[in-house]
Design an enzyme around this catalytic site. Structure first.
Site, PDB file in Angstrom:
ATOM      1  CG  HIS A   1      -2.162   0.830   1.114  1.00  0.00           C
ATOM      2  ND1 HIS A   1      -2.085   2.235   0.914  1.00  0.00           N
ATOM      3  CD2 HIS A   1      -3.296   0.487   1.720  1.00  0.00           C
ATOM      4  CE1 HIS A   1      -3.188   2.629   0.908  1.00  0.00           C
ATOM      5  NE2 HIS A   1      -4.259   1.768   1.575  1.00  0.00           N
TER       6      HIS A   1
ATOM      7  CD  GLU B   1      -2.789   0.823  -2.430  1.00  0.00           C
ATOM      8  OE1 GLU B   1      -3.298  -0.133  -1.835  1.00  0.00           O
ATOM      9  OE2 GLU B   1      -3.446   2.022  -2.039  1.00  0.00           O
TER      10      GLU B   1
END
Length: 314
Positions: free
Chosen positions: A167, A271
Site C-alpha cells: 500500500h 499500490e
C-alpha cells in the site's frame, strides 16, 4: 567520526519501537519497523524523503502506521471478512536470521529479512498456517526492493487463498501537478461506485478529486510523474497483476484522525496488488510478489512507457 555508512543498523524508532535502518554508500537510506514489517522511510542520495508518512501517524500498536508501505495481507481492504487490509500491518514481525536462499542483487549489503508467522489469536480469526518472509533491500543505485514470499505451512492438507497489496504512499509536491502513466485504456473497479467495472479513458491519469480504483491486468511497469519536483517514480512489479490508485481528497482527509486535513495534496498511493483473482496456495506451495521502486529525473521517463511517444519524439 567515521564516514563509513553502516549498511544495516538495528535501533529504536518512535515510541521505542524497534526499527532497522538500511544505508547505501552513495547516501540513500530506508527505514523498516518490525511493527507491521513496515517501511516508513526511503530517501535518495540527497537525503530527500520519497515516501509520505502523515504528520499525525500514530506509532502506537495496535493501530497501523499511516503512510510508508503498509503490507496488506491476507486481505486487501474489505475484500473478505477480516479487518480492512488484514492483520500483517499491525503485528510484530521478527528478523529472519536464517532465510532460505533466493536470487538477489549480491552487490547490496543493505537489506534485511523479516518473517511473520500466525499467533494463536491469528489462527482463530484466519485458521491457516503460513510463513510470510519479507526482504527489504536498497540497491547500490538507491532503488528500494521489497520481496514477499508466502508459504502454506499447514499440516492439515488444506489450501488457503488471500489477497495482497503493497500500500505504497508516495510523497508528491502537489497532487494536481501529478500524472500516472501505464494504466491507460485498462479496466478498473471503482471503489467509490460499489466496485463497478469501468474502462480508463484518456492518455494519463491526473487528479482533481477523490480517487479509489483497482486497475486490473496492469503492466509490470507504472510511472508517477511529479512535474513540480521534476521527478518520476518508476514502479516495477512481479506477481502482482493489479494496481490500486488512491487519494482521499479533502473531505475524507478531514475524517481521518491520523491524517492531516491538507496532507492529501502531498501524497499519492499507487499500490502493487493482487486483488481481483485470489492467490491460492496448497500446502508446501509458495507465492512470491516483488516490488521495485526507483526515483529518476522526469526527463528520463516521460513517454518511456509508450513506444509511440518515444518514436514520435514527443
Amino acid at each position: 567520526m567515521s564516514t563509513e555508512r553502516i549498511p544495516v543498523e538495528f535501533c529504536k524508532g518512535i515510541n521505542g519501537l524497534d526499527k532497522i535502518v538500511l544505508r547505501e554508500s552513495r547516501g540513500s537510506s530506508a527505514e523498516v519497523y518490525l511493527y507491521g514489517g513496515h517501511v516508513t522511510s526511503w530517501k535518495n542520495d540527497h537525503g530527500e524523503e520519497l515516501l509520505f508518512v502523515s504528520s499525525k501517524a500514530t506509532f502506537k500498536p495496535p493501530k497501523p502506521i499511516r503512510g510508508g508501505i503498509p503490507i496488506c495481507f491476507p486481505q486487501f481492504s474489505n475484500h473478505g471478512s477480516l479487518e480492512p487490509h488484514g492483520f500483517a500491518r499491525n503485528r510484530f514481525w521478527s528478523v529472519d536470521t536464517d532465510p532460505p536462499p533466493f536470487p538477489t542483487n549480491s552487490l547490496s549489503k543493505a537489506y534485511v529479512d523479516l518473517i511473520l508467522r500466525p499467533s494463536e489469536e491469528d489462527l482463530k480469526i484466519w485458521p491457516h498456517s503460513f510463513e510470510f518472509r519479507l526482504r527489504v533491500a536498497l540497491t547500490p543505485g538507491g532503488d528500494l526492493m521489497l520481496t514477499s514470499r508466502v508459504r502454506n505451512t499447514s499440516a492439515d492438507g488444506k489450501p488457503f487463498s488471500f489477497t495482497f497489496a503493497y500500500h505504497t504512499y508516495f510523497s508528491v509536491s502537489d497532487i494536481s501537478e501529478v500524472r500516472v502513466e501505464g494504466l491507460e485504456t485498462l479496466d478498473y473497479l471503482d471503489n467509490l461506485q460499489n466496485k463497478e467495472r469501468f474502462t480508463e479513458q484518456g492518455d494519463a491519469i491526473t487528479f482533481e478529486s477523490e480517487v479509489d480504483k483497482i486497475y486490473l491486468s496492469t503492466p509490470t511497469k507504472i510511472a508517477i510523474l511529479d512535474h513540480e519536483k521534476k521527478r518520476t517514480f518508476v514502479i516495477r512489479k512481479d506477481g502482482l497483476p493489479d494496481a490500486v490508485v488512491w487519494n482521499p481528497w479533502d473531505r475524507k482527509a478531514k475524517a481521518m484522525a491520523d491524517f492531516g486535513d491538507d496532507e492529501y495534496k502531498h501524497m499519492l498511493c499507487v499500490e502493487a496488488a493482487a486483488v481481483e483473482k485470489l492467490i491460492t496456495l496448497k500446502p508446501g506451495e509458495e507465492w512470491r510478489g516483488r516490488l521495485e521502486l526507483s526515483a529518476v529525473p522526469s526527463s528520463y521517463c516521460s513517454g518511456q512507457l509508450d513506444p509511440q511517444k518515444v518514436i514520435s519524439g514527443s
